[in-house]
Scaffold this active site. Sequence first.
Site, short mmCIF file in Angstrom:
data_model
loop_
_atom_site.label_atom_id
_atom_site.label_comp_id
_atom_site.label_asym_id
_atom_site.label_seq_id
_atom_site.Cartn_x
_atom_site.Cartn_y
_atom_site.Cartn_z
N SER A 153 0.85 -1.18 0.00
CA SER A 153 0.00 0.00 0.00
C SER A 153 0.89 1.24 0.00
O SER A 153 1.70 1.42 0.91
CB SER A 153 -0.89 -0.03 1.26
OG SER A 153 -1.60 1.16 1.40
N LYS A 187 -1.31 -1.04 -4.30
CA LYS A 187 -2.45 -0.20 -3.90
C LYS A 187 -1.94 1.22 -3.74
O LYS A 187 -0.93 1.47 -3.10
CB LYS A 187 -3.02 -0.74 -2.60
CG LYS A 187 -3.95 0.21 -1.84
CD LYS A 187 -4.69 -0.54 -0.74
CE LYS A 187 -4.82 0.28 0.54
NZ LYS A 187 -5.49 -0.49 1.62
N LYS A 193 -2.92 5.16 -2.55
CA LYS A 193 -3.87 6.01 -1.83
C LYS A 193 -4.29 7.15 -2.75
O LYS A 193 -3.44 7.70 -3.48
CB LYS A 193 -3.21 6.56 -0.56
CG LYS A 193 -2.90 5.49 0.47
CD LYS A 193 -4.17 4.91 1.07
CE LYS A 193 -3.84 3.98 2.24
NZ LYS A 193 -5.07 3.51 2.89
N ASP A 204 -7.23 3.30 -2.89
CA ASP A 204 -7.91 3.41 -1.59
C ASP A 204 -8.12 4.88 -1.26
O ASP A 204 -7.16 5.64 -1.12
CB ASP A 204 -7.06 2.74 -0.51
CG ASP A 204 -7.75 2.70 0.85
OD1 ASP A 204 -8.89 3.19 0.97
OD2 ASP A 204 -7.14 2.16 1.81
N GLU A 246 -11.28 1.13 -2.97
CA GLU A 246 -11.54 0.87 -1.56
C GLU A 246 -12.11 2.12 -0.90
O GLU A 246 -11.57 3.22 -1.05
CB GLU A 246 -10.20 0.47 -0.92
CG GLU A 246 -10.30 -0.10 0.47
CD GLU A 246 -8.92 -0.49 1.00
OE1 GLU A 246 -8.00 -0.75 0.18
OE2 GLU A 246 -8.75 -0.49 2.23
N ASP A 267 -13.84 -0.87 3.62
CA ASP A 267 -12.87 -1.00 4.71
C ASP A 267 -13.50 -0.35 5.94
O ASP A 267 -14.18 -1.01 6.75
CB ASP A 267 -11.54 -0.33 4.29
CG ASP A 267 -10.49 -0.25 5.38
OD1 ASP A 267 -10.78 -0.65 6.53
OD2 ASP A 267 -9.37 0.24 5.13
N LYS A 269 -10.09 -6.41 8.33
CA LYS A 269 -9.10 -6.06 9.34
C LYS A 269 -9.66 -6.58 10.65
O LYS A 269 -10.73 -6.13 11.10
CB LYS A 269 -8.90 -4.55 9.41
CG LYS A 269 -8.20 -3.97 8.20
CD LYS A 269 -7.98 -2.48 8.33
CE LYS A 269 -7.34 -1.92 7.07
NZ LYS A 269 -7.36 -0.44 7.04
N GLY A 272 -4.31 -4.06 6.33
CA GLY A 272 -3.22 -3.85 7.27
C GLY A 272 -3.36 -2.51 7.96
O GLY A 272 -4.04 -1.61 7.46
O1 OSB Z 1 -6.95 2.22 4.75
O2 OSB Z 1 -6.06 0.36 4.49
C1 OSB Z 1 -6.04 1.47 5.01
C2 OSB Z 1 -2.82 1.96 7.02
C3 OSB Z 1 -3.31 2.61 8.12
C4 OSB Z 1 -4.65 2.91 8.19
C5 OSB Z 1 -5.51 2.56 7.14
C6 OSB Z 1 -5.03 1.89 6.03
C7 OSB Z 1 -3.65 1.62 5.95
C8 OSB Z 1 -3.01 1.00 4.80
C9 OSB Z 1 -1.66 0.35 5.02
O3 OSB Z 1 -3.43 1.07 3.67
C10 OSB Z 1 -1.70 -1.13 4.99
C11 OSB Z 1 -0.42 -1.74 5.54
O4 OSB Z 1 0.53 -1.89 4.77
O5 OSB Z 1 -0.38 -2.09 6.74
MG MG Z 2 -8.28 1.13 3.47
#
Ligand code: OSB
Ligand code: MG
Length: 369
Positions: free
Chosen positions: A135, A161, A163, A188, A213, A238, A262, A290
Amino acid sequence: MKIDSVELHLIELPLVHPFRTSFGIERERPCILVEVHGEGVTGWGECVANYAPLYSAETVETAWHILSDFLVPALLGQEIGEPADIAPLYKHVRGHPMAKASLENATWDLLAKAQGVPLSALLGGVRDRVEVGVSIGIQPTLEGLLDRVDGFVAAGYGRIKMKIEPGWLLEPIGQVRERHPHIRLMADANSAFILDDAPLLRQLDPFNLLMIEQPLGYDDIANHARLQAQMETPICLDESIHGVADAQAMIDLQAGRIINMKVGRVGGFSNALTIHDMAQAAGIPLWCGGMLETGIGRAANVHLASLPNFQLPGDISATDRYYHEDIAEPPFVLNTADSTMAVPTGPGIGVEVLRDRVEKARLRHLVLA
Ligand code: OSB
Ligand code: MG
């Protein structure tokens, strides 16, 4: 198994690279480590709540309060026969899924270790390695983003992924897609858009994304259903899924086609398993999300991702992508041949917690007995 005592450790670890999402920037990761002792065995869990209530309503301080004043007292001294006995002990406490998950998951680890089996066996896992991806946060420049994507692709990650947020969307995704025409790519938004943005979000359809996402509000399942009806790209929820009832609502309303699981956000392994089976019956695949976890939470995620309905690569990257010095060993490494990670085979979560590292990173400690 009688629960004798519980320790809470609040630690903070600096991140290798700052992580920016539509809701903020993280330079270090705080977490509460939960250590459960029973009959000479120790189980570990990690609470994924952060300092500020930006991703979720829970914070480090709310979780500390709920754990120390309500959840741990409900568990202490109890006789736990099997994992299903844990969550009912604090069913009367409303909300606070991340606090609940950290204690429940530490107790699952304890039970698995007492039986001498890996956590995945207790959960019903069916795979010895799981597909993973990376990510990538919002970058200061487009060139910086492309460099980062190239670096992770070269390192062997088979799913990327990105952001996104208003103003960081069509151009960045278009450029990454042009450079990597066949990579599994997804975006995301962390709730950064509103339903009126549907015409803009529809412009993502030609990029052949695996999914988008959480485009809309964290508490808004109904508008995701309206958006999904207008978009080809599958929506994955999510932030909106806080437990079993939310997953049921998403499925019933067709508010998305995929769930980011999660375990902290849904309140622990027992809810995660219920959602897993419910989604599987409805034809909705899961993948493991994650929260920049330490080795404890990462191990729990890898075990969970070995269940059959985890059909897409998880946000589970190698330890060195997050931390210079993790608090558990061995580090998680990427199998570059197929973008997978091995499920630990030792008892419980299968990693060893390094107490000197925990103490070095520790800001607060509480023993409850
Ligand atoms: O939205 O998935 C998310 C990290 C912290 C809070 C929200 C998110 C995330 C990530 C990172 O996208 C995922 C990871 O590599 O742990
Ligand atoms: Mg997310």
